[in-house]
Motif scaffolding. Sequence first.
Motif, short mmCIF file in Angstrom:
data_model
loop_
_atom_site.label_atom_id
_atom_site.label_comp_id
_atom_site.label_asym_id
_atom_site.label_seq_id
_atom_site.Cartn_x
_atom_site.Cartn_y
_atom_site.Cartn_z
N ASP A 143 55.69 58.99 39.14
CA ASP A 143 54.74 58.19 39.91
C ASP A 143 54.52 56.80 39.32
N ARG A 144 54.91 56.62 38.07
CA ARG A 144 54.74 55.31 37.42
C ARG A 144 56.09 54.61 37.21
N ALA A 145 57.08 55.03 37.96
CA ALA A 145 58.40 54.40 37.84
C ALA A 145 58.34 52.93 38.27
N LEU A 146 59.22 52.15 37.68
CA LEU A 146 59.41 50.75 38.06
C LEU A 146 60.83 50.60 38.59
N PHE A 147 60.99 49.82 39.64
CA PHE A 147 62.28 49.71 40.30
C PHE A 147 62.80 48.27 40.24
N THR A 148 64.07 48.16 39.93
CA THR A 148 64.72 46.85 39.81
C THR A 148 64.77 46.17 41.18
N GLY A 149 64.43 44.91 41.21
CA GLY A 149 64.44 44.17 42.47
C GLY A 149 63.31 44.56 43.40
N TYR A 150 62.28 45.20 42.85
CA TYR A 150 61.11 45.61 43.65
C TYR A 150 59.83 45.38 42.84
N GLN A 151 59.65 46.12 41.75
CA GLN A 151 58.56 45.81 40.83
C GLN A 151 59.03 45.00 39.63
N LYS A 152 60.34 44.89 39.44
CA LYS A 152 60.93 44.08 38.38
C LYS A 152 61.91 43.11 39.01
N ASN A 153 61.97 41.90 38.51
CA ASN A 153 62.94 40.95 39.03
C ASN A 153 64.36 41.49 38.87
N GLY A 154 65.18 41.23 39.88
CA GLY A 154 66.52 41.78 39.90
C GLY A 154 67.61 40.75 39.71
N GLY A 155 68.75 41.02 40.35
CA GLY A 155 69.98 40.31 40.04
C GLY A 155 70.42 39.25 41.02
N PHE A 156 69.58 38.84 41.97
CA PHE A 156 69.93 37.72 42.84
C PHE A 156 69.65 36.42 42.07
N ALA A 157 70.31 36.27 40.94
CA ALA A 157 70.03 35.17 40.02
C ALA A 157 71.18 35.03 39.03
N ALA A 190 62.54 34.16 54.67
CA ALA A 190 63.83 33.95 54.01
C ALA A 190 63.63 33.80 52.50
N LEU A 191 64.66 34.20 51.74
CA LEU A 191 64.67 33.93 50.31
C LEU A 191 64.88 32.45 50.08
N GLU A 192 64.30 31.94 48.99
CA GLU A 192 64.39 30.52 48.67
C GLU A 192 65.16 30.33 47.37
N LEU A 193 66.11 29.39 47.37
CA LEU A 193 66.86 29.08 46.15
C LEU A 193 65.99 28.24 45.24
N ARG A 194 65.76 28.72 44.01
CA ARG A 194 64.88 28.05 43.05
C ARG A 194 65.61 27.84 41.73
N GLU A 195 65.15 26.85 40.99
CA GLU A 195 65.54 26.66 39.60
C GLU A 195 64.40 27.18 38.74
N LEU A 196 64.68 28.18 37.91
CA LEU A 196 63.66 28.83 37.09
C LEU A 196 64.11 28.87 35.64
N PRO A 197 63.18 29.01 34.70
CA PRO A 197 63.57 29.19 33.31
C PRO A 197 64.32 30.51 33.13
N ILE A 198 65.29 30.53 32.24
CA ILE A 198 65.97 31.78 31.91
C ILE A 198 64.96 32.71 31.24
N PRO A 199 64.83 33.95 31.74
CA PRO A 199 63.83 34.86 31.14
C PRO A 199 64.23 35.26 29.73
N GLN A 200 63.23 35.62 28.95
CA GLN A 200 63.47 36.07 27.59
C GLN A 200 63.24 37.59 27.51
N PRO A 201 64.11 38.31 26.80
CA PRO A 201 63.96 39.77 26.76
C PRO A 201 62.77 40.19 25.91
N SER A 202 61.95 41.08 26.46
CA SER A 202 60.86 41.68 25.69
C SER A 202 61.42 42.80 24.82
N ALA A 203 60.57 43.43 24.05
CA ALA A 203 61.00 44.55 23.21
C ALA A 203 61.66 45.62 24.08
#
Length: 327
Positions: free
Chosen positions: A106-120, A12-25
Amino acid sequence: MRAMVMERQGGALELRELPIPQPSAGELLLKVAACGICRTDLHVVDGELTEPKLPLIPGHQIVGVVEALGEGVAGFRPGDRVGVPWLGGTCGECDYCTSGRENLCDRALFTGYQKNGGFADYCTADSRFCFPLPAGYPDTQAAPLLCAGLIGYRSLRIAGPGKRLGIYGFGAAAHIVTQVATWQGREVYGFTRPGDTAGQAFAREMGACWAGGSFDAPPLPLDAAIIFAPAGELVPAALRAVGKGGIVVCGGIHMSDIPSFPYDILWGERSIVSVANLTRRDGEEFLKLAPQVPVRTEVHLFPLEQANEALAALREGRIRGAGVLVP
């Protein structure tokens, strides 16, 4: 911020309190307004897609408001409303990327898979892969356009211009594609789980001229069929439903094994093709088209903390149209 986090696949997914991420370049920081729930999220959580970043925040149909810009971002400003799709980044250099096929990188990154997504409450995203959203769609109505709509549109385009179109698996993508196809003047034949009379009624409500069970024969041979359900046994069923020269499009990122079938249902220049991911061009074209139809999305809303319940409802076929999480 609050986030629903996957520590391991199959749990199951767990509800967490996390720091707000900061945007990279090159990134945007978004305050999430809505995030669609997709069958691909199920494949990630259930372990059928085997290469997630862990721990992971799933979710790839994100509607958000720009809060901050990373260095070098152009074309966006704070307060803009944007959409974030499954395709979260590519190398931009390989043969696929340089030939208009970035969805196959072949080097694609996918939201909610290799990158954190929007369940937040917040997320970051590569600004080059974000879309301005058409006015007139509330946040929750816009969210399903970002995967169900986009992969459905790509599948429809690959299915070709045939008049009689079958759609197998009448969920989020199918209810959007049906509206586009009927607007184009096509006949849509909806196929649901056997005995799912509610799903068949929904298909007709969305514009299908006929609806039946997955293994029923349509009243006329189809020119093309799109399979959104992740069930390999539907491929032979769809081949039997299409006429000579017909095409069967497999529109999901994961499917159970396709059983063997006799050559005679493939013969006659029938073909089978898969659809992989999407390109930014798909997004630009579809988001311009959707208001012209206009596409109307049916949504079932869940609060963020009920993400597990929402995924269970999708898994069990209890969502009419598309599920959407609202922080």
